[in-house]
Design a protein around this motif. Sequence first.
Motif, PDB file in Angstrom:
ATOM      1  N   ALA A 168     106.520 -23.034  55.798  1.00  0.00           N
ATOM      2  CA  ALA A 168     107.265 -22.294  56.817  1.00  0.00           C
ATOM      3  C   ALA A 168     106.956 -20.797  56.756  1.00  0.00           C
ATOM      4  O   ALA A 168     106.948 -20.107  57.780  1.00  0.00           O
ATOM      5  CB  ALA A 168     108.764 -22.531  56.644  1.00  0.00           C
ATOM      6  N   ILE A 169     106.666 -20.305  55.554  1.00  0.00           N
ATOM      7  CA  ILE A 169     106.391 -18.870  55.376  1.00  0.00           C
ATOM      8  C   ILE A 169     104.971 -18.508  55.824  1.00  0.00           C
ATOM      9  O   ILE A 169     104.715 -17.424  56.337  1.00  0.00           O
ATOM     10  CB  ILE A 169     106.585 -18.471  53.889  1.00  0.00           C
ATOM     11  CG1 ILE A 169     108.060 -18.561  53.492  1.00  0.00           C
ATOM     12  CG2 ILE A 169     106.056 -17.062  53.607  1.00  0.00           C
ATOM     13  CD1 ILE A 169     108.307 -18.372  51.995  1.00  0.00           C
ATOM     14  N   ALA A 170     104.020 -19.437  55.619  1.00  0.00           N
ATOM     15  CA  ALA A 170     102.597 -19.130  55.832  1.00  0.00           C
ATOM     16  C   ALA A 170     102.220 -18.681  57.250  1.00  0.00           C
ATOM     17  O   ALA A 170     101.517 -17.675  57.389  1.00  0.00           O
ATOM     18  CB  ALA A 170     101.733 -20.313  55.394  1.00  0.00           C
ATOM     19  N   ALA A 230     116.771 -22.578  56.135  1.00  0.00           N
ATOM     20  CA  ALA A 230     117.413 -21.259  56.213  1.00  0.00           C
ATOM     21  C   ALA A 230     118.073 -20.969  54.873  1.00  0.00           C
ATOM     22  O   ALA A 230     118.677 -21.849  54.273  1.00  0.00           O
ATOM     23  CB  ALA A 230     118.442 -21.250  57.331  1.00  0.00           C
ATOM     24  N   GLY A 231     117.909 -19.749  54.381  1.00  0.00           N
ATOM     25  CA  GLY A 231     118.525 -19.376  53.118  1.00  0.00           C
ATOM     26  C   GLY A 231     117.711 -19.752  51.894  1.00  0.00           C
ATOM     27  O   GLY A 231     118.160 -19.538  50.773  1.00  0.00           O
ATOM     28  N   ALA A 232     116.503 -20.322  52.105  1.00  0.00           N
ATOM     29  CA  ALA A 232     115.676 -20.726  50.961  1.00  0.00           C
ATOM     30  C   ALA A 232     115.028 -19.528  50.274  1.00  0.00           C
ATOM     31  O   ALA A 232     114.567 -19.634  49.140  1.00  0.00           O
ATOM     32  CB  ALA A 232     114.592 -21.705  51.409  1.00  0.00           C
ATOM     33  N   SER A 272     112.105 -15.927  58.884  1.00  0.00           N
ATOM     34  CA  SER A 272     113.461 -16.492  58.969  1.00  0.00           C
ATOM     35  C   SER A 272     113.529 -17.573  60.041  1.00  0.00           C
ATOM     36  O   SER A 272     114.104 -18.641  59.817  1.00  0.00           O
ATOM     37  CB  SER A 272     114.488 -15.403  59.299  1.00  0.00           C
ATOM     38  OG  SER A 272     114.683 -14.580  58.194  1.00  0.00           O
ATOM     39  N   ARG A 273     112.953 -17.286  61.223  1.00  0.00           N
ATOM     40  CA  ARG A 273     112.947 -18.275  62.320  1.00  0.00           C
ATOM     41  C   ARG A 273     112.216 -19.537  61.898  1.00  0.00           C
ATOM     42  O   ARG A 273     112.671 -20.650  62.125  1.00  0.00           O
ATOM     43  CB  ARG A 273     112.274 -17.695  63.576  1.00  0.00           C
ATOM     44  CG  ARG A 273     113.206 -16.910  64.476  1.00  0.00           C
ATOM     45  CD  ARG A 273     112.611 -16.709  65.862  1.00  0.00           C
ATOM     46  NE  ARG A 273     111.246 -16.189  65.844  1.00  0.00           N
ATOM     47  CZ  ARG A 273     110.942 -14.894  65.786  1.00  0.00           C
ATOM     48  NH1 ARG A 273     111.882 -13.975  65.738  1.00  0.00           N
ATOM     49  NH2 ARG A 273     109.673 -14.509  65.764  1.00  0.00           N
TER      50      ARG A 273
END
Length: 167
Positions: free
Chosen positions: A71-73, A31-33, A22-23
């Motif tokens: 961003a997730i990786a 955010a919210g993706a 999330s950060r």
Amino acid sequence: TDQAEQAAEEQARAEAVEEAVSRSLSKSGLAGAVRFAVTKRGLVITVVTNALVFPGNSADLLARGQQILAAIAPPLAADTRAIEVDGYTNQQKVSTAPYPSGWELSSARASAVVRYLAGHHIAKSRLSAVGYSDQRPLYPPSDPRSVTLNRRVEIVVLSQSVPKGTS
């Protein structure tokens, strides 16, 4: 009880990864993706594969899809657990060409996400890709949300207590 402690530990680990993801998404203006859920399987990160993530009938990640995965990786790379990427299509009876069916399309999208993650410091041995076609909808076909929200990729950080190959 050992099981209760293990469950609490899994929950805490899942929440820590969720917070980190999330950060990271917020820092990237995304955010919210994704949506998060903690299930028996582990932490489920749902990316709705709308036209911004994959073009229709395609498994080519678009720029926005790459931004979300970028961003997730890093938080996933910092973890050690196995990751299963599940692809889903919606129930619309439309041509999936060039793919023969939703099975191939959903598998190809899951594989594209796995390939991306493998290229971003996540060990290939931790990754697997699964295609579910339209067989596990979030919403019934009668629900107007089904067309967009059933088309998704779920990145599942598997709980240690789930043996590999089971769901």
